[in-house]
Motif scaffolding. Structure first.
Motif, PDB file in Angstrom:
ATOM      1  N   ARG A  15      -1.806  13.114  51.804  1.00  9.34           N
ATOM      2  CA  ARG A  15      -1.247  11.768  51.658  1.00  9.34           C
ATOM      3  C   ARG A  15       0.174  11.713  52.211  1.00  9.34           C
ATOM      4  O   ARG A  15       0.555  10.736  52.856  1.00  9.34           O
ATOM      5  CB  ARG A  15      -1.294  11.325  50.194  1.00  9.34           C
ATOM      6  N   LEU A  16       0.953  12.765  51.981  1.00 11.59           N
ATOM      7  CA  LEU A  16       2.304  12.808  52.530  1.00 11.59           C
ATOM      8  C   LEU A  16       2.268  12.814  54.054  1.00 11.59           C
ATOM      9  O   LEU A  16       3.014  12.082  54.705  1.00 11.59           O
ATOM     10  CB  LEU A  16       3.062  14.038  52.019  1.00 11.59           C
ATOM     11  N   LEU A  17       1.383  13.619  54.637  1.00 15.57           N
ATOM     12  CA  LEU A  17       1.269  13.646  56.098  1.00 15.57           C
ATOM     13  C   LEU A  17       0.848  12.287  56.637  1.00 15.57           C
ATOM     14  O   LEU A  17       1.325  11.859  57.692  1.00 15.57           O
ATOM     15  CB  LEU A  17       0.304  14.743  56.552  1.00 15.57           C
ATOM     16  N   MET A 125      16.728   1.536  55.768  1.00 10.76           N
ATOM     17  CA  MET A 125      16.504   2.956  55.515  1.00 10.76           C
ATOM     18  C   MET A 125      17.548   3.506  54.545  1.00 10.76           C
ATOM     19  O   MET A 125      17.229   4.273  53.628  1.00 10.76           O
ATOM     20  CB  MET A 125      16.546   3.766  56.822  1.00 10.76           C
ATOM     21  N   GLU A 126      18.806   3.106  54.734  1.00  7.91           N
ATOM     22  CA  GLU A 126      19.869   3.577  53.837  1.00  7.91           C
ATOM     23  C   GLU A 126      19.671   3.068  52.416  1.00  7.91           C
ATOM     24  O   GLU A 126      19.925   3.789  51.453  1.00  7.91           O
ATOM     25  CB  GLU A 126      21.234   3.185  54.394  1.00  7.91           C
ATOM     26  N   GLU A 127      19.187   1.829  52.279  1.00 10.19           N
ATOM     27  CA  GLU A 127      18.949   1.271  50.943  1.00 10.19           C
ATOM     28  C   GLU A 127      17.873   2.081  50.222  1.00 10.19           C
ATOM     29  O   GLU A 127      18.035   2.421  49.053  1.00 10.19           O
ATOM     30  CB  GLU A 127      18.546  -0.208  51.051  1.00 10.19           C
ATOM     31  N   VAL A 128      16.795   2.403  50.900  1.00  9.97           N
ATOM     32  CA  VAL A 128      15.730   3.194  50.279  1.00  9.97           C
ATOM     33  C   VAL A 128      16.236   4.588  49.918  1.00  9.97           C
ATOM     34  O   VAL A 128      16.023   5.078  48.802  1.00  9.97           O
ATOM     35  CB  VAL A 128      14.490   3.282  51.205  1.00  9.97           C
ATOM     36  N   MET A 129      16.935   5.240  50.842  1.00 10.13           N
ATOM     37  CA  MET A 129      17.396   6.607  50.584  1.00 10.13           C
ATOM     38  C   MET A 129      18.468   6.660  49.500  1.00 10.13           C
ATOM     39  O   MET A 129      18.604   7.677  48.819  1.00 10.13           O
ATOM     40  CB  MET A 129      17.885   7.250  51.874  1.00 10.13           C
ATOM     41  N   SER A 130      19.206   5.565  49.289  1.00  9.18           N
ATOM     42  CA  SER A 130      20.250   5.561  48.259  1.00  9.18           C
ATOM     43  C   SER A 130      19.663   5.690  46.850  1.00  9.18           C
ATOM     44  O   SER A 130      20.386   5.995  45.904  1.00  9.18           O
ATOM     45  CB  SER A 130      21.098   4.286  48.361  1.00  9.18           C
ATOM     46  N   LEU A 137      17.138  14.474  48.536  1.00 12.61           N
ATOM     47  CA  LEU A 137      17.118  14.153  49.961  1.00 12.61           C
ATOM     48  C   LEU A 137      17.215  15.422  50.806  1.00 12.61           C
ATOM     49  O   LEU A 137      16.541  15.539  51.829  1.00 12.61           O
ATOM     50  CB  LEU A 137      18.252  13.189  50.315  1.00 12.61           C
ATOM     51  N   GLU A 138      18.026  16.373  50.376  1.00  6.62           N
ATOM     52  CA  GLU A 138      18.144  17.640  51.116  1.00  6.62           C
ATOM     53  C   GLU A 138      16.823  18.396  51.090  1.00  6.62           C
ATOM     54  O   GLU A 138      16.396  18.966  52.101  1.00  6.62           O
ATOM     55  CB  GLU A 138      19.278  18.498  50.530  1.00  6.62           C
ATOM     56  N   GLU A 139      16.139  18.388  49.962  1.00  7.92           N
ATOM     57  CA  GLU A 139      14.829  19.025  49.857  1.00  7.92           C
ATOM     58  C   GLU A 139      13.833  18.361  50.813  1.00  7.92           C
ATOM     59  O   GLU A 139      13.089  19.036  51.531  1.00  7.92           O
ATOM     60  CB  GLU A 139      14.340  18.919  48.408  1.00  7.92           C
ATOM     61  N   LEU A 140      13.838  17.049  50.854  1.00 13.17           N
ATOM     62  CA  LEU A 140      12.949  16.314  51.754  1.00 13.17           C
ATOM     63  C   LEU A 140      13.320  16.554  53.216  1.00 13.17           C
ATOM     64  O   LEU A 140      12.449  16.701  54.065  1.00 13.17           O
ATOM     65  CB  LEU A 140      12.978  14.824  51.423  1.00 13.17           C
ATOM     66  N   ARG A 141      14.630  16.605  53.502  1.00 11.51           N
ATOM     67  CA  ARG A 141      15.082  16.881  54.865  1.00 11.51           C
ATOM     68  C   ARG A 141      14.577  18.237  55.332  1.00 11.51           C
ATOM     69  O   ARG A 141      14.088  18.386  56.452  1.00 11.51           O
ATOM     70  CB  ARG A 141      16.612  16.836  54.947  1.00 11.51           C
ATOM     71  N   ALA A 145      12.084  18.942  58.391  1.00  5.55           N
ATOM     72  CA  ALA A 145      12.532  19.866  59.450  1.00  5.55           C
ATOM     73  C   ALA A 145      11.509  20.973  59.666  1.00  5.55           C
ATOM     74  O   ALA A 145      11.203  21.339  60.810  1.00  5.55           O
ATOM     75  CB  ALA A 145      13.893  20.456  59.095  1.00  5.55           C
ATOM     76  N   ARG A 146      10.947  21.511  58.584  1.00  3.35           N
ATOM     77  CA  ARG A 146       9.923  22.565  58.719  1.00  3.35           C
ATOM     78  C   ARG A 146       8.650  22.017  59.365  1.00  3.35           C
ATOM     79  O   ARG A 146       8.019  22.695  60.174  1.00  3.35           O
ATOM     80  CB  ARG A 146       9.631  23.182  57.358  1.00  3.35           C
ATOM     81  N   LEU A 147       8.275  20.810  58.999  1.00  2.00           N
ATOM     82  CA  LEU A 147       7.102  20.187  59.635  1.00  2.00           C
ATOM     83  C   LEU A 147       7.362  19.980  61.127  1.00  2.00           C
ATOM     84  O   LEU A 147       6.482  20.234  61.950  1.00  2.00           O
ATOM     85  CB  LEU A 147       6.769  18.861  58.953  1.00  2.00           C
ATOM     86  N   SER A 148       8.565  19.536  61.474  1.00  2.00           N
ATOM     87  CA  SER A 148       8.920  19.354  62.889  1.00  2.00           C
ATOM     88  C   SER A 148       8.902  20.680  63.630  1.00  2.00           C
ATOM     89  O   SER A 148       8.418  20.757  64.764  1.00  2.00           O
ATOM     90  CB  SER A 148      10.302  18.706  63.015  1.00  2.00           C
TER      91      SER A 148
END
Length: 184
Positions: A15-17, A125-130, A137-141, A145-148
């Motif tokens: 689902r995430l993918l 995008m900034e409103e959602v991420m806030s 956010l760092e965990e998601l980043r 990055a690993r998926l990329s």
């Protein structure tokens, strides 16, 4: 795109993918609409957004790096840059001590246009991420990055110069000739 993921509604990672795929498709649509808005071909707009983004990060692109980012040959990239330069959107500069090095910069005229177009996108995008703490956010980043990195590796190895009908990651079978479309 596995069969069992579709049958059971998909696992969390499927689902995430799917959500990441949808986000990518939506980003592509934003870029297509930016192209239409500026009266550019979509490939030219993708290149322009790459140039703008690299400038925003403080790491302007060279033509060779742009070529990699937009998956074009050096000749096609030169033609694309010629079009963007003629339209007044891009400038090629020799900023380094080594005058052979060319740096790509957006023109002063295009940046305000890009900011006007992408302003609502950036704000949304900034409103959602806030809504998420910095650690999350760092965990998601890191995950993205690993998926990329995994995709980059697949593109560089398993999918590099893949013949039609071949299986990614495997050499063509001796009895399998590449399929060619025949006229007639």
């Amino acid at each position: 795109m596995t069969q069992h993921a579709a049958a059971d509604g998909g696992s969390d990672h499927h689902r995430l993918l799917e959500e990441l795929r949808t986000f990518g498709a939506n980003y592509t649509e934003f870029t297509r609409r930016f192209a239409d808005w500026l009266g550019l071909h979509s490939t030219d707009a993708v290149a322009l957004t790459e140039i703008l983004y690299a400038e925003d990060k403080g790491t302007p692109l060279s033509p060779a790096r742009l070529s990699e980012r937009v998956s074009l040959s050096s000749g096609a990239t030169t033609a694309l840059l010629n079009r963007l330069e003629k339209a007044g959107y891009v400038e090629r500069r020799r900023e380094a001590a080594d005058r052979r090095i060319v740096t790509l910069r957006s023109s002063p005229e295009v940046r305000p246009q890009a900011m006007r177009f992408f302003g609502p996108y950036t704000a949304g995008m900034e409103e959602v991420m806030s809504r998420y703490p910095g650690a999350r956010l760092e965990e998601l980043r890191k995950l993205v990055a690993r998926l990329s990195d995994a995709m980059d590796s697949l593109l560089a190895h398993e999918y590099r110069a893949l013949e039609p009908g071949a299986t990614p990651g495997l050499p063509p079978a001796p009895d399998e000739a590449p399929r060619r479309h025949r006229a007639g």
